[in-house]
Design a protein around this motif. Sequence first.
Motif, PDB file in Angstrom:
ATOM      1  N   GLY A  86      44.138  44.388 -75.561  1.00  0.00           N
ATOM      2  CA  GLY A  86      44.659  45.292 -74.542  1.00  0.00           C
ATOM      3  C   GLY A  86      45.983  44.842 -73.964  1.00  0.00           C
ATOM      4  N   HIS A  87      46.685  45.803 -73.394  1.00  0.00           N
ATOM      5  CA  HIS A  87      48.006  45.509 -72.826  1.00  0.00           C
ATOM      6  C   HIS A  87      47.997  45.573 -71.301  1.00  0.00           C
ATOM      7  CE1 HIS A  87      52.253  46.070 -71.773  1.00  0.00           C
ATOM      8  NE2 HIS A  87      52.472  45.334 -72.838  1.00  0.00           N
ATOM      9  N   GLU A 133      41.917  51.300 -71.106  1.00  0.00           N
ATOM     10  CA  GLU A 133      41.550  52.443 -71.950  1.00  0.00           C
ATOM     11  C   GLU A 133      42.660  52.770 -72.931  1.00  0.00           C
ATOM     12  OE1 GLU A 133      42.999  55.771 -71.727  1.00  0.00           O
ATOM     13  OE2 GLU A 133      44.464  54.977 -70.325  1.00  0.00           O
ATOM     14  N   THR A 134      42.263  53.454 -73.999  1.00  0.00           N
ATOM     15  CA  THR A 134      43.206  53.923 -75.002  1.00  0.00           C
ATOM     16  C   THR A 134      42.766  55.309 -75.472  1.00  0.00           C
ATOM     17  OG1 THR A 134      41.971  52.933 -76.835  1.00  0.00           O
ATOM     18  CG2 THR A 134      43.726  51.602 -75.859  1.00  0.00           C
ATOM     19  N   ARG A 171      44.395  59.428 -76.900  1.00  0.00           N
ATOM     20  CA  ARG A 171      45.062  60.615 -76.363  1.00  0.00           C
ATOM     21  C   ARG A 171      44.210  61.859 -76.515  1.00  0.00           C
ATOM     22  NH1 ARG A 171      50.269  60.514 -75.031  1.00  0.00           N
ATOM     23  NH2 ARG A 171      50.649  62.611 -75.790  1.00  0.00           N
ATOM     24  N   GLU A 231      39.464  60.043 -79.752  1.00  0.00           N
ATOM     25  CA  GLU A 231      40.132  58.742 -79.757  1.00  0.00           C
ATOM     26  C   GLU A 231      39.842  57.918 -78.502  1.00  0.00           C
ATOM     27  OE1 GLU A 231      44.195  59.997 -79.892  1.00  0.00           O
ATOM     28  OE2 GLU A 231      44.231  60.140 -82.079  1.00  0.00           O
ATOM     29  N   GLY A 256      37.302  52.892 -73.972  1.00  0.00           N
ATOM     30  CA  GLY A 256      37.585  52.222 -72.718  1.00  0.00           C
ATOM     31  C   GLY A 256      36.528  51.231 -72.305  1.00  0.00           C
ATOM     32  N   ASP A 287      33.419  54.419 -76.801  1.00  0.00           N
ATOM     33  CA  ASP A 287      34.273  54.585 -77.963  1.00  0.00           C
ATOM     34  C   ASP A 287      33.860  55.892 -78.612  1.00  0.00           C
ATOM     35  OD1 ASP A 287      35.703  54.585 -80.308  1.00  0.00           O
ATOM     36  OD2 ASP A 287      35.018  52.619 -80.981  1.00  0.00           O
TER      37      ASP A 287
END
Length: 155
Positions: free
Chosen positions: A21-22, A75-76, A78, A82, A85, A146
């Motif tokens: 994660g970023h 989280e990721t 769009r 997809e 989190g 997911d």
Amino acid sequence: MNRRAIIALTPDEQRQFLSEGHTMVLGTNGPKGHPQLTAMWYVNDGTDTIWMTTFAKSQKTKNLERDPRVTLLIETGRTYPELKGLMITATAEIVRDIERVLDMLERVNVKYNGLVPSKELRDALRAQASKRVLLKLTPSKTSSWDHAKLGSGVY
């Protein structure tokens, strides 16, 4: 099997998601009871503990001095299939030891800026470290999802 169980990340998947994660959203409890949400950089070393730094005089720090309970979100995705989190409830400990803050600033610069640990880097970060605190975030509960685990069905 219920949907929640199907889409949950396994403990290994959670650790991997955290390590890759970023930016993590840190939610603290504001002075009038409203949540304060802040996007934060973080370091996780493969354990449950999550580390961040912030300015000692920030509203986040003031909030945590009053109430150490936090919620974290990473989280990721769009589109619905997809979405992935991890939401973590945790307790924050404020660490004011400058050398430990400096250690974390160095780790953050390695992770996010691709810098190499060195004496020069530490020396450059020392003035900043004196104005900051280290947040040690110890999880108590996690929730994860997911949506890719649902397959290609209708959402």
